[in-house]
Design a protein around this motif. Structure first.
Motif, PDB file in Angstrom:
ATOM      1  N   PRO A  81       0.801  -1.227   0.000  1.00  0.00           N
ATOM      2  CA  PRO A  81       0.000   0.000   0.000  1.00  0.00           C
ATOM      3  C   PRO A  81       0.836   1.281   0.000  1.00  0.00           C
ATOM      4  CG  PRO A  81       0.092  -0.911   2.212  1.00  0.00           C
ATOM      5  CD  PRO A  81       0.809  -1.892   1.323  1.00  0.00           C
ATOM      6  N   GLY A  82       2.131   1.155   0.302  1.00  0.00           N
ATOM      7  CA  GLY A  82       2.963   2.347   0.455  1.00  0.00           C
ATOM      8  C   GLY A  82       3.950   2.557  -0.668  1.00  0.00           C
ATOM      9  N   TYR A  83       5.175   2.931  -0.282  1.00  0.00           N
ATOM     10  CA  TYR A  83       6.219   3.265  -1.240  1.00  0.00           C
ATOM     11  C   TYR A  83       6.891   2.040  -1.847  1.00  0.00           C
ATOM     12  CZ  TYR A  83       6.378   7.909   1.089  1.00  0.00           C
ATOM     13  OH  TYR A  83       6.095   9.142   1.619  1.00  0.00           O
ATOM     14  N   VAL A  84       7.396   2.229  -3.060  1.00  0.00           N
ATOM     15  CA  VAL A  84       8.383   1.324  -3.642  1.00  0.00           C
ATOM     16  C   VAL A  84       9.600   2.172  -4.003  1.00  0.00           C
ATOM     17  CG1 VAL A  84       8.977  -0.036  -5.687  1.00  0.00           C
ATOM     18  CG2 VAL A  84       6.838  -0.455  -4.497  1.00  0.00           C
ATOM     19  N   SER A  85      10.779   1.708  -3.595  1.00  0.00           N
ATOM     20  CA  SER A  85      12.022   2.416  -3.897  1.00  0.00           C
ATOM     21  C   SER A  85      12.692   1.814  -5.126  1.00  0.00           C
ATOM     22  CB  SER A  85      12.996   2.334  -2.721  1.00  0.00           C
ATOM     23  OG  SER A  85      12.525   3.072  -1.619  1.00  0.00           O
ATOM     24  N   THR A  86      13.065   2.670  -6.070  1.00  0.00           N
ATOM     25  CA  THR A  86      13.777   2.247  -7.277  1.00  0.00           C
ATOM     26  C   THR A  86      15.046   3.074  -7.396  1.00  0.00           C
ATOM     27  OG1 THR A  86      11.742   1.591  -8.405  1.00  0.00           O
ATOM     28  CG2 THR A  86      13.645   2.059  -9.795  1.00  0.00           C
ATOM     29  N   GLU A  87      16.172   2.405  -7.631  1.00  0.00           N
ATOM     30  CA  GLU A  87      17.473   3.058  -7.528  1.00  0.00           C
ATOM     31  C   GLU A  87      17.975   3.600  -8.863  1.00  0.00           C
ATOM     32  OE1 GLU A  87      21.574   2.440  -5.025  1.00  0.00           O
ATOM     33  OE2 GLU A  87      19.765   1.254  -4.694  1.00  0.00           O
ATOM     34  N   VAL A  88      18.576   4.786  -8.780  1.00  0.00           N
ATOM     35  CA  VAL A  88      19.257   5.384  -9.911  1.00  0.00           C
ATOM     36  C   VAL A  88      20.557   4.613 -10.152  1.00  0.00           C
ATOM     37  CG1 VAL A  88      20.560   7.449 -10.588  1.00  0.00           C
ATOM     38  CG2 VAL A  88      18.265   7.683  -9.641  1.00  0.00           C
ATOM     39  N   ASN A  89      20.969   4.520 -11.410  1.00  0.00           N
ATOM     40  CA  ASN A  89      22.227   3.864 -11.771  1.00  0.00           C
ATOM     41  C   ASN A  89      23.371   4.377 -10.894  1.00  0.00           C
ATOM     42  OD1 ASN A  89      24.669   3.083 -13.084  1.00  0.00           O
ATOM     43  ND2 ASN A  89      23.611   2.957 -15.046  1.00  0.00           N
ATOM     44  N   ALA A  90      24.054   3.458 -10.214  1.00  0.00           N
ATOM     45  CA  ALA A  90      25.116   3.850  -9.279  1.00  0.00           C
ATOM     46  C   ALA A  90      26.263   4.576  -9.959  1.00  0.00           C
ATOM     47  CB  ALA A  90      25.638   2.610  -8.554  1.00  0.00           C
ATOM     48  N   ARG A  91      26.406   4.417 -11.281  1.00  0.00           N
ATOM     49  CA  ARG A  91      27.454   5.135 -12.007  1.00  0.00           C
ATOM     50  C   ARG A  91      27.237   6.654 -11.964  1.00  0.00           C
ATOM     51  NH1 ARG A  91      28.174   0.500 -15.114  1.00  0.00           N
ATOM     52  NH2 ARG A  91      30.393   0.046 -15.473  1.00  0.00           N
ATOM     53  N   LEU A  92      26.046   7.067 -11.630  1.00  0.00           N
ATOM     54  CA  LEU A  92      25.719   8.498 -11.602  1.00  0.00           C
ATOM     55  C   LEU A  92      25.870   9.091 -10.201  1.00  0.00           C
ATOM     56  CD1 LEU A  92      22.499   8.375 -13.826  1.00  0.00           C
ATOM     57  CD2 LEU A  92      24.891   8.600 -14.537  1.00  0.00           C
ATOM     58  N   SER A  93      26.459   8.357  -9.286  1.00  0.00           N
ATOM     59  CA  SER A  93      26.517   8.767  -7.885  1.00  0.00           C
ATOM     60  C   SER A  93      27.261  10.079  -7.656  1.00  0.00           C
ATOM     61  CB  SER A  93      27.170   7.664  -7.042  1.00  0.00           C
ATOM     62  OG  SER A  93      26.391   6.492  -7.052  1.00  0.00           O
ATOM     63  N   PHE A  94      28.116  10.475  -8.613  1.00  0.00           N
ATOM     64  CA  PHE A  94      28.877  11.710  -8.451  1.00  0.00           C
ATOM     65  C   PHE A  94      28.506  12.753  -9.505  1.00  0.00           C
ATOM     66  CE2 PHE A  94      31.329   8.176  -6.724  1.00  0.00           C
ATOM     67  CZ  PHE A  94      31.527   8.615  -5.427  1.00  0.00           C
ATOM     68  N   ASP A  95      27.326  12.586 -10.097  1.00  0.00           N
ATOM     69  CA  ASP A  95      26.856  13.514 -11.140  1.00  0.00           C
ATOM     70  C   ASP A  95      25.444  13.965 -10.795  1.00  0.00           C
ATOM     71  OD1 ASP A  95      25.843  14.701 -13.526  1.00  0.00           O
ATOM     72  OD2 ASP A  95      27.357  13.627 -14.696  1.00  0.00           O
ATOM     73  N   TRP A 128      27.779  13.661  -1.721  1.00  0.00           N
ATOM     74  CA  TRP A 128      27.371  15.072  -1.726  1.00  0.00           C
ATOM     75  C   TRP A 128      26.550  15.377  -2.974  1.00  0.00           C
ATOM     76  CZ3 TRP A 128      26.895  18.882   1.605  1.00  0.00           C
ATOM     77  CH2 TRP A 128      26.646  20.175   1.111  1.00  0.00           C
ATOM     78  N   GLU A 129      27.007  14.852  -4.138  1.00  0.00           N
ATOM     79  CA  GLU A 129      26.318  15.116  -5.398  1.00  0.00           C
ATOM     80  C   GLU A 129      24.927  14.483  -5.403  1.00  0.00           C
ATOM     81  OE1 GLU A 129      30.675  15.438  -5.884  1.00  0.00           O
ATOM     82  OE2 GLU A 129      29.367  13.889  -5.049  1.00  0.00           O
ATOM     83  N   GLY A 130      24.823  13.268  -4.849  1.00  0.00           N
ATOM     84  CA  GLY A 130      23.526  12.606  -4.779  1.00  0.00           C
ATOM     85  C   GLY A 130      22.555  13.349  -3.883  1.00  0.00           C
ATOM     86  N   ILE A 131      23.058  13.859  -2.774  1.00  0.00           N
ATOM     87  CA  ILE A 131      22.211  14.595  -1.836  1.00  0.00           C
ATOM     88  C   ILE A 131      21.713  15.892  -2.460  1.00  0.00           C
ATOM     89  CG2 ILE A 131      22.169  15.772   0.407  1.00  0.00           C
ATOM     90  CD1 ILE A 131      24.235  13.617   1.333  1.00  0.00           C
ATOM     91  N   GLN A 132      22.565  16.565  -3.238  1.00  0.00           N
ATOM     92  CA  GLN A 132      22.130  17.801  -3.900  1.00  0.00           C
ATOM     93  C   GLN A 132      21.113  17.508  -5.003  1.00  0.00           C
ATOM     94  OE1 GLN A 132      22.953  20.359  -2.063  1.00  0.00           O
ATOM     95  NE2 GLN A 132      24.114  18.747  -0.992  1.00  0.00           N
TER      96      GLN A 132
END
Length: 304
Positions: A81-95, A128-132
């Motif tokens: 009934p709630g959220y599903v989390s789907t992850e962004v490609n880890a290669r983009l972790s600093f972009d 830091w980039e992911g958080i921004q």
């Protein structure tokens, strides 16, 4: 009541899996996936019919991975009934910009299948980039789950960015300390448990709205020591163990009644310096990103 039923009364339980049968069995509120869990789901053969159809629509491997991740999320959304989390490609972790673009694409794919973006959490590594990127996405109404989180500095930056949810890891912190110190730990002095408790108490005592979801558990002792945490995402094997145990569950965490003002936002320089000084957080963050990339590559080979 068994321990899982007792725990569900004080904590929102999230299934840490892409296995549809397990999600149906344990009826969690939410579910989380990541590249490793998507790979495992594909290897199970349960999505072969979907894969065949998608391969006819797209020859681009990255696009195919995005689409199969959303297809798995779509099946899960039909159950929880709630959220599903789907992850962004880890290669983009600093972009930051490419993370934002990928998140928008994933949300668009979910919306094409009829799901509101309010049901989706976009998982982003707590660099830091992911958080921004999460800061910008949250302003657009795209909710984020900041993952691979191992330190208070990461947690502070995520709260400053207005992230919907963070996933502070427990078991991977324990792994690092056991290897580093050659010691064994009880659930009470488990470094991963202690870290999540500190983050939870910090958020609650300063009125931050970001949800704390403990993740990456090695045993049920860690889980029970965090009873009362906002959310706990738990793998099927540990859900099964909790469901088959009748011992009492004691609430260990509760919101603060004395709320202080928010602290000044952490700066990029402060964040990077603190991470540099924290060998465990730096090493586990880098390792986590590498491992997710490796599983994404395996998935690409499987789909290729």
């Amino acid at each position: 009541m068994n321990q899982l039923e007792q725990l569900q009364k004080i904590t929102t339980i999230v299934a840490d899996t892409g296995d549809i049968d397990s999600i149906r069995k344990f009826t969690p509120e939410d579910a989380t996936t990541n590249p490793s869990l998507v790979l495992k789901a594909i290897q199970s053969g349960k999505f072969d019919h979907i894969l065949d159809a998608l391969k006819k629509q797209s020859e681009d491997t990255d696009d195919l991975i995005d689409r199969i991740s959303v297809e798995i999320g779509d099946e899960i959304l039909k159950i929880v009934p709630g959220y599903v989390s789907t992850e962004v490609n880890a290669r983009l972790s600093f972009d930051t910009e490419k993370t934002i673009a990928k998140a928008r694409k994933l949300i668009g794919l979910y919306e094409q299948k009829g799901w509101s973006k309010d049901r989706i959490l976009i998982k982003v590594a707590s660099t830091w980039e992911g958080i921004q990127a999460a800061r910008q996405l949250e302003q657009e109404g795209i909710r984020c789950n900041l993952t691979l989180l191992f330190s208070m500095e990461q947690a502070k930056a995520c709260a400053d960015a207005g992230a919907t949810l963070i996933s502070p890891f427990v078991g991977r912190i324990l792994d690092w300390y056991k290897k580093e110190t050659q010691q064994e730990y009880t659930a009470q002095d488990d470094p991963g448990v202690v870290s999540v408790k500190e983050i939870y108490n910090f958020y609650k005592s300063h009125g931050y709205k970001t949800i704390v979801m403990g993740a990456s558990f090695r045993n049920t002792g860690e889980i029970l020591e965090l009873a009362g945490c906002d959310r706990l995402t738990i793998a099927p094997a540990l859900l099964e163990e909790l469901a088959s145990t009748q011992s009492p569950v004691v609430q260990k965490l509760a919101p603060s009644t004395d709320v202080q003002p928010h602290l000044s936002p952490i700066t990029e320089a402060e964040f990077r310096f603190a991470m540099n000084q924290n060998a465990m957080a730096t090493e586990k963050l880098a390792e986590g990103i590498r491992n997710f990339i490796a599983d994404q590559d395996k998935l690409a080979d499987l789909l290729g």
